[in-house]
Design a protein around this motif. Structure first.
Motif, PDB file in Angstrom:
ATOM      1  N   ALA A 101     -26.431  32.097   7.619  1.00  0.00           N
ATOM      2  CA  ALA A 101     -27.271  31.116   6.942  1.00  0.00           C
ATOM      3  C   ALA A 101     -28.363  30.639   7.882  1.00  0.00           C
ATOM      4  O   ALA A 101     -28.183  30.611   9.108  1.00  0.00           O
ATOM      5  CB  ALA A 101     -26.426  29.943   6.477  1.00  0.00           C
ATOM      6  N   ALA A 102     -29.502  30.256   7.295  1.00  0.00           N
ATOM      7  CA  ALA A 102     -30.604  29.743   8.107  1.00  0.00           C
ATOM      8  C   ALA A 102     -31.377  28.688   7.338  1.00  0.00           C
ATOM      9  O   ALA A 102     -31.464  28.733   6.103  1.00  0.00           O
ATOM     10  CB  ALA A 102     -31.540  30.880   8.511  1.00  0.00           C
ATOM     11  N   GLY A 128     -39.599  23.292   3.069  1.00  0.00           N
ATOM     12  CA  GLY A 128     -38.739  24.186   3.824  1.00  0.00           C
ATOM     13  C   GLY A 128     -38.013  25.165   2.922  1.00  0.00           C
ATOM     14  O   GLY A 128     -38.140  25.146   1.691  1.00  0.00           O
ATOM     15  N   ASN A 129     -37.226  26.042   3.549  1.00  0.00           N
ATOM     16  CA  ASN A 129     -36.395  26.974   2.794  1.00  0.00           C
ATOM     17  C   ASN A 129     -35.025  27.080   3.429  1.00  0.00           C
ATOM     18  O   ASN A 129     -34.855  26.827   4.636  1.00  0.00           O
ATOM     19  CB  ASN A 129     -37.060  28.352   2.690  1.00  0.00           C
ATOM     20  N   ILE A 130     -34.048  27.442   2.612  1.00  0.00           N
ATOM     21  CA  ILE A 130     -32.693  27.712   3.066  1.00  0.00           C
ATOM     22  C   ILE A 130     -32.356  29.126   2.624  1.00  0.00           C
ATOM     23  O   ILE A 130     -32.498  29.455   1.442  1.00  0.00           O
ATOM     24  CB  ILE A 130     -31.684  26.701   2.497  1.00  0.00           C
ATOM     25  N   SER A 131     -31.918  29.959   3.558  1.00  0.00           N
ATOM     26  CA  SER A 131     -31.739  31.380   3.257  1.00  0.00           C
ATOM     27  C   SER A 131     -30.363  31.859   3.699  1.00  0.00           C
ATOM     28  O   SER A 131     -29.650  31.180   4.458  1.00  0.00           O
ATOM     29  CB  SER A 131     -32.820  32.209   3.961  1.00  0.00           C
ATOM     30  N   TYR A 132     -30.023  33.060   3.215  1.00  0.00           N
ATOM     31  CA  TYR A 132     -28.753  33.677   3.604  1.00  0.00           C
ATOM     32  C   TYR A 132     -28.971  35.176   3.780  1.00  0.00           C
ATOM     33  O   TYR A 132     -29.544  35.844   2.901  1.00  0.00           O
ATOM     34  CB  TYR A 132     -27.681  33.426   2.548  1.00  0.00           C
ATOM     35  N   ASP A 162     -36.067  42.529   5.046  1.00  0.00           N
ATOM     36  CA  ASP A 162     -36.063  42.465   6.506  1.00  0.00           C
ATOM     37  C   ASP A 162     -36.038  41.047   7.069  1.00  0.00           C
ATOM     38  O   ASP A 162     -36.028  40.861   8.292  1.00  0.00           O
ATOM     39  CB  ASP A 162     -37.288  43.206   7.064  1.00  0.00           C
ATOM     40  N   GLY A 163     -36.044  40.036   6.199  1.00  0.00           N
ATOM     41  CA  GLY A 163     -36.034  38.654   6.660  1.00  0.00           C
ATOM     42  C   GLY A 163     -37.389  38.168   7.126  1.00  0.00           C
ATOM     43  O   GLY A 163     -37.514  37.033   7.605  1.00  0.00           O
ATOM     44  N   SER A 164     -38.416  39.001   6.973  1.00  0.00           N
ATOM     45  CA  SER A 164     -39.756  38.632   7.419  1.00  0.00           C
ATOM     46  C   SER A 164     -40.747  38.586   6.262  1.00  0.00           C
ATOM     47  O   SER A 164     -41.472  37.611   6.089  1.00  0.00           O
ATOM     48  CB  SER A 164     -40.242  39.625   8.481  1.00  0.00           C
ATOM     49  N   ARG A 194     -31.103  42.189   0.793  1.00  0.00           N
ATOM     50  CA  ARG A 194     -30.211  41.716   1.867  1.00  0.00           C
ATOM     51  C   ARG A 194     -30.379  40.213   2.100  1.00  0.00           C
ATOM     52  O   ARG A 194     -29.412  39.490   2.318  1.00  0.00           O
ATOM     53  CB  ARG A 194     -30.511  42.483   3.160  1.00  0.00           C
ATOM     54  N   TYR A 195     -31.613  39.742   2.030  1.00  0.00           N
ATOM     55  CA  TYR A 195     -31.908  38.337   2.296  1.00  0.00           C
ATOM     56  C   TYR A 195     -32.285  37.635   0.992  1.00  0.00           C
ATOM     57  O   TYR A 195     -33.113  38.141   0.228  1.00  0.00           O
ATOM     58  CB  TYR A 195     -33.069  38.202   3.286  1.00  0.00           C
TER      59      TYR A 195
END
Length: 356
Positions: A101-102, A128-132, A162-164, A194-195
Motif C-alpha cells: 500500500a502507498a 492525494g491518492n491511496i494506491s495498492y 508500472d506504478g508510474s 497490477r496497480y
C-alpha cells in the motif's frame, strides 16, 4: 435527399409540450396565459407522477448498492424510490495478498487495507491518492470507500502497469461520504492491472478508514415478506445473514427492514428498484422520458387541460374532449406495449406431485 445523420438528438422542452397540448385544444400559443401555463405544468406533473402506476417503466429501473450498517434493522432507501423489484445480499472477495500500500500525501496507507474500521489513512495535503500494488495484474469488479468522518470527495479510479504511468478507469462526481459506512461502486470493466488507486481531484483531503478493492461478488436473493409476516416475527433483531426483507412504502420514503440483521460492514445489499420519473421542473427543462412516450404525453396533456380551460377561453364541446381522450388512451396503450425487455417467458408448472 440527405438525412440528418443523427438519432434521438431532438428534444422537446416542457414549454413546447404544453404549447402543443393547447394547440390540440384549438388554442394558439399567443392565447396561452401564465395561468394556463401553470395549469399545463401542474397537469403534466400529475400525469408524469401517475405513469408509475401503469406498470414497469423500463427506464426507471436502476441499481442501488446499500452498505450494511452492522446491527441496523431498517434502512431508508435512496430518495425517489417507488418500490423494490429485487433485493440481494452481496458478499465480495477482497483482493489483497502480499501487496504494498502507498499514500501520496501522508498518513499510514496500510490502515486503509487492514480490515480494521477503527484505523485510518489520514492524509495531510489535498488531492492525494491511496494506491495498492498487487504484485501481479488483477481485475477489480467493485470498489468500496469508507471515510473517517463525513467528507465530500471527487474521486478518480485509476490503474497502472508500472506504478508510474496511470490511466483513468472512471471518475465519481462530488459526493458526501458518510463516516464509518462504505460507499460502494460496481466497476463494469474487465481491466486487469497490477496497480490500482483512488485519487482526490477537487481539492479534498483523503481520510479513509478502508479502501476496498473487490472481485467475485456473490449475490443471494432475499425473500420479500408481507407486513403481517414481518410484524409477527418474534425477534426482529435476530443476528445472522439476512435472507428476508420487508418493504415499508411510506408517503415520503421507502424503508427496507432486513431479517436476520446483518453485522458485517464489508457486505452490502444490492437493490434493483423502481423509481419515480424526475420532476417536470421549469418550462425550459426536458422531460425524463424516452421519445417514444412524447406523443402519448402530449395527447394526455391536451385532454387534461381541455377540462380545466378558464371560462374566458374558447370552450370545447364534449365530443371533441372525447376525441382527445380516445387519442390519449390509444397513444398511452401503444407506449405501454413497448415497455418490455422482449426476453423469453418460461412457464414452469408445479407438476411434481403428479409425477412421483
Amino acid at each position: 435527399m440527405a438525412t440528418s445523420g443523427t438519432v434521438q438528438t431532438t428534444t422537446l422542452t416542457v414549454q413546447s409540450i404544453i404549447d402543443t397540448a393547447y394547440r390540440r385544444c384549438k388554442i394558439a400559443s399567443s392565447q396561452i396565459t401564465y395561468e394556463m401555463q401553470e395549469i399545463g405544468r401542474t397537469q403534466l406533473f400529475t400525469f408524469m407522477s401517475s405513469l408509475v402506476n401503469k406498470g414497469k417503466l423500463v427506464w426507471t429501473i436502476d441499481k442501488q448498492i446499500v452498505a450494511v450498517k452492522p446491527y441496523q434493522v431498517t434502512y431508508t432507501l435512496p430518495s425517489g424510490t417507488l418500490d423494490t423489484d429485487k433485493v440481494f445480499y452481496r458478499t465480495v472477495t477482497r483482493l489483497s495478498g502480499s501487496g504494498t500500500a502507498a499514500s501520496s500525501a501522508g498518513g499510514t496507507a496500510d490502515n486503509a487495507f487492514d480490515g480494521d474500521v477503527d484505523t485510518s489513512c489520514t492524509q495531510t495535503s489535498t488531492n492525494g491518492n491511496i494506491s495498492y500494488d498487487f504484485g501481479s495484474p488483477v481485475v477489480v469488479n467493485i470498489l468500496g470507500v469508507m471515510s473517517n468522518g463525513t467528507s465530500s470527495y471527487t474521486l478518480a479510479i485509476e490503474t497502472s502497469s508500472d506504478g508510474s504511468t496511470w490511466s483513468t478507469l472512471t471518475t465519481k462526481a462530488a459526493a458526501s461520504y458518510a463516516d464509518n459506512l462504505f460507499t460502494w461502486y460496481d466497476l463494469d470493466t474487465t481491466t486487469s492491472a497490477r496497480y490500482w488507486r483512488v485519487r482526490e481531484t477537487n481539492g479534498g483531503t483523503l481520510n479513509l478508514r478502508e479502501l476496498y478493492f473487490g472481485s467475485l461478488p456473490n449475490d443471494i436473493i432475499l425473500t420479500r415478506q408481507n407486513q403481517d409476516d414481518y410484524v409477527q416475527l418474534t425477534n426482529k433483531t435476530q443476528i445472522g445473514v439476512s435472507n428476508q426483507i420487508f418493504i415499508d412504502r411510506q408517503a415520503g420514503q421507502v424503508n427496507m427492514s432486513v431479517w436476520p440483521v446483518a453485522t458485517n460492514a464489508f457486505d452490502m445489499f444490492l437493490v434493483w428498484r423502481r423509481r419515480y420519473i424526475q420532476d417536470v421542473g421549469f418550462l425550459y427543462n426536458n422531460l425524463e422520458v424516452p421519445s417514444r412516450w412524447l406523443d402519448a404525453i402530449q395527447w394526455e396533456l391536451a385532454y387534461r387541460v381541455s377540462i380545466e380551460l378558464p371560462p374566458e377561453v374558447k370552450q370545447l364541446d364534449g365530443a371533441y374532449q372525447d376525441f382527445l381522450r380516445q387519442n390519449a388512451q390509444k397513444a398511452i396503450n401503444e407506449a405501454l406495449d413497448e415497455e418490455r425487455d422482449k426476453s423469453p417467458i418460461y412457464l414452469s408448472p408445479m407438476i411434481g406431485v403428479y409425477t412421483r
